[in-house]
Design a protein around this motif. Structure first.
Motif, PDB file in Angstrom:
ATOM      1  N   GLU A  90      45.236   4.821  34.857  1.00  0.00           N
ATOM      2  CA  GLU A  90      44.363   5.191  35.976  1.00  0.00           C
ATOM      3  C   GLU A  90      45.009   4.847  37.317  1.00  0.00           C
ATOM      4  N   MET A  91      45.869   3.843  37.336  1.00  0.00           N
ATOM      5  CA  MET A  91      46.542   3.465  38.584  1.00  0.00           C
ATOM      6  C   MET A  91      47.521   4.535  39.049  1.00  0.00           C
ATOM      7  N   LEU A  92      47.945   5.387  38.124  1.00  0.00           N
ATOM      8  CA  LEU A  92      48.934   6.411  38.447  1.00  0.00           C
ATOM      9  C   LEU A  92      48.312   7.771  38.711  1.00  0.00           C
ATOM     10  N   ARG A  93      47.034   7.920  38.400  1.00  0.00           N
ATOM     11  CA  ARG A  93      46.382   9.226  38.556  1.00  0.00           C
ATOM     12  C   ARG A  93      45.900   9.435  39.986  1.00  0.00           C
ATOM     13  N   ASN A  94      45.745  10.727  40.327  1.00  0.00           N
ATOM     14  CA  ASN A  94      45.344  11.036  41.698  1.00  0.00           C
ATOM     15  C   ASN A  94      44.240  12.079  41.767  1.00  0.00           C
ATOM     16  N   ASP A  95      43.657  12.426  40.616  1.00  0.00           N
ATOM     17  CA  ASP A  95      42.523  13.343  40.628  1.00  0.00           C
ATOM     18  C   ASP A  95      41.240  12.530  40.813  1.00  0.00           C
ATOM     19  N   TYR A 121      45.972  14.891  36.778  1.00  0.00           N
ATOM     20  CA  TYR A 121      47.329  14.792  37.315  1.00  0.00           C
ATOM     21  C   TYR A 121      47.579  13.458  38.016  1.00  0.00           C
ATOM     22  N   GLY A 122      48.866  13.163  38.213  1.00  0.00           N
ATOM     23  CA  GLY A 122      49.264  11.882  38.784  1.00  0.00           C
ATOM     24  C   GLY A 122      49.502  11.926  40.282  1.00  0.00           C
ATOM     25  N   ARG A 123      49.892  10.801  40.805  1.00  0.00           N
ATOM     26  CA  ARG A 123      50.181  10.677  42.228  1.00  0.00           C
ATOM     27  C   ARG A 123      51.512  11.355  42.564  1.00  0.00           C
ATOM     28  N   THR A 165      51.300  11.909  34.398  1.00  0.00           N
ATOM     29  CA  THR A 165      50.399  10.955  33.739  1.00  0.00           C
ATOM     30  C   THR A 165      49.882  11.480  32.403  1.00  0.00           C
ATOM     31  N   GLN A 166      49.745  12.802  32.301  1.00  0.00           N
ATOM     32  CA  GLN A 166      49.245  13.364  31.046  1.00  0.00           C
ATOM     33  C   GLN A 166      50.207  13.073  29.891  1.00  0.00           C
ATOM     34  N   CYS A 223      45.975  18.841  28.819  1.00  0.00           N
ATOM     35  CA  CYS A 223      45.805  18.514  30.239  1.00  0.00           C
ATOM     36  C   CYS A 223      47.092  18.775  31.014  1.00  0.00           C
ATOM     37  N   PHE A 224      48.218  18.478  30.382  1.00  0.00           N
ATOM     38  CA  PHE A 224      49.522  18.694  31.006  1.00  0.00           C
ATOM     39  C   PHE A 224      49.728  20.170  31.325  1.00  0.00           C
TER      40      PHE A 224
END
Length: 251
Positions: free
Chosen positions: A209-214, A138-140, A165-166, A131-132
């Motif tokens: 999940e709190m850090l992800r933005n997708d 991806y993250g925020r 985040t990955q 994923c990375f």
């Protein structure tokens, strides 16, 4: 970050490569541990392929479920098999397929679940590295020095500093794998290793999940995965307590 590596006429997609490495690693780790625990490698092989197929189906079903509004607008999404795979759906589908196979073979499902889930966590760690490379999950945005920028991603916003985040997920998954394998060496009561996976993974996933933005679907202020994590956590705690009281073991 570059996902496609060209070697002459051959193009390697790092996401696919890491997924393949994850699957192979999970099987080899499980096979080695199965021999030590006196479990049948042939049963494990059958579980592995059932889990692969069931995981793929479960992953797609959950993706279609959380993307139903998009599908109604554009039904062609149903035919896109390159994208749209949801990890939790894969886990649930794989476990159900494995249970069905064990039931058919009259094998001890909980024993094999304890065997396989630490390796599943290891495979997930490999998958998150994929994923990375691809830029999905991806993250925020962040101003932190601990950030990643994409320039050729088809998923993440390019030229923007993002929380990796990955990588955080990958580190957490590898940690869960090694912690559970170390715990398994103490020969806990059957079902406790599997319960430990449910507890540790659900807590880690809820936090990441709190850090992800997708986009991942939402139920109120929770993402789909956070909602599922709550149920998996409750299941894991209940299973851990139940195994301690009702199942045979060495503790």
């Amino acid at each position: 970050m570059i996902n496609d590596i060209h070697i002459g006429p051959v193009t390697l997609h790092m996401y696919g490569v890491m997924i393949a490495i994850g699957y192979l690693s999970a099987f080899l780790i499980s096979e080695k541990r199965a021999k030590k625990q006196g479990l049948d490698p042939d049963i494990l092989f059958g579980i592995f392929w059932c889990a692969v197929i069931g995981g793929a189906v479960g992953s797609k079903i959950l993706y279609y479920t959380v993307s139903i509004k998009d599908i109604l607008r554009d039904p062609s999404i149903l035919l896109n098999f390159q994208n749209g795979w949801v990890v939790y759906g894969g886990i649930i589908g794989g476990v159900l397929a494995g249970w069905g196979y064990c039931h058919y073979k009259k094998a001890d499902f909980l024993a094999y679940l304890d065997l396989v889930l630490p390796a599943v966590a290891f495979a997930q760690g490999c998958g998150r590295i994929g994923c990375f490379f691809a830029g999905c999950c991806y993250g925020r945005e962040t101003d932190s020095a601990l950030s990643i920028q994409y320039w050729q991603s088809n998923y993440a916003p390019n030229g923007v500093k993002l929380i990796p985040t990955q990588i955080y997920s990958s580190i957490g998954d590898f940690a869960i794998a090694f912690l559970l394998m170390a715990y398994a060496k103490r020969k806990p009561k059957k079902g406790k290793v599997a319960a430990g996976y449910c507890i540790l993974y659900s807590i880690g996933r809820f936090g990441i999940e709190m850090l992800r933005n997708d986009y991942r679907g939402a139920f109120g202020f929770l993402s789909t995965s956070q909602l599922i994590s709550i149920f998996i956590l409750i299941l894991g705690i209940g299973m851990f307590l139940w195994a301690g009281k009702h199942l045979e073991g060495n503790e």
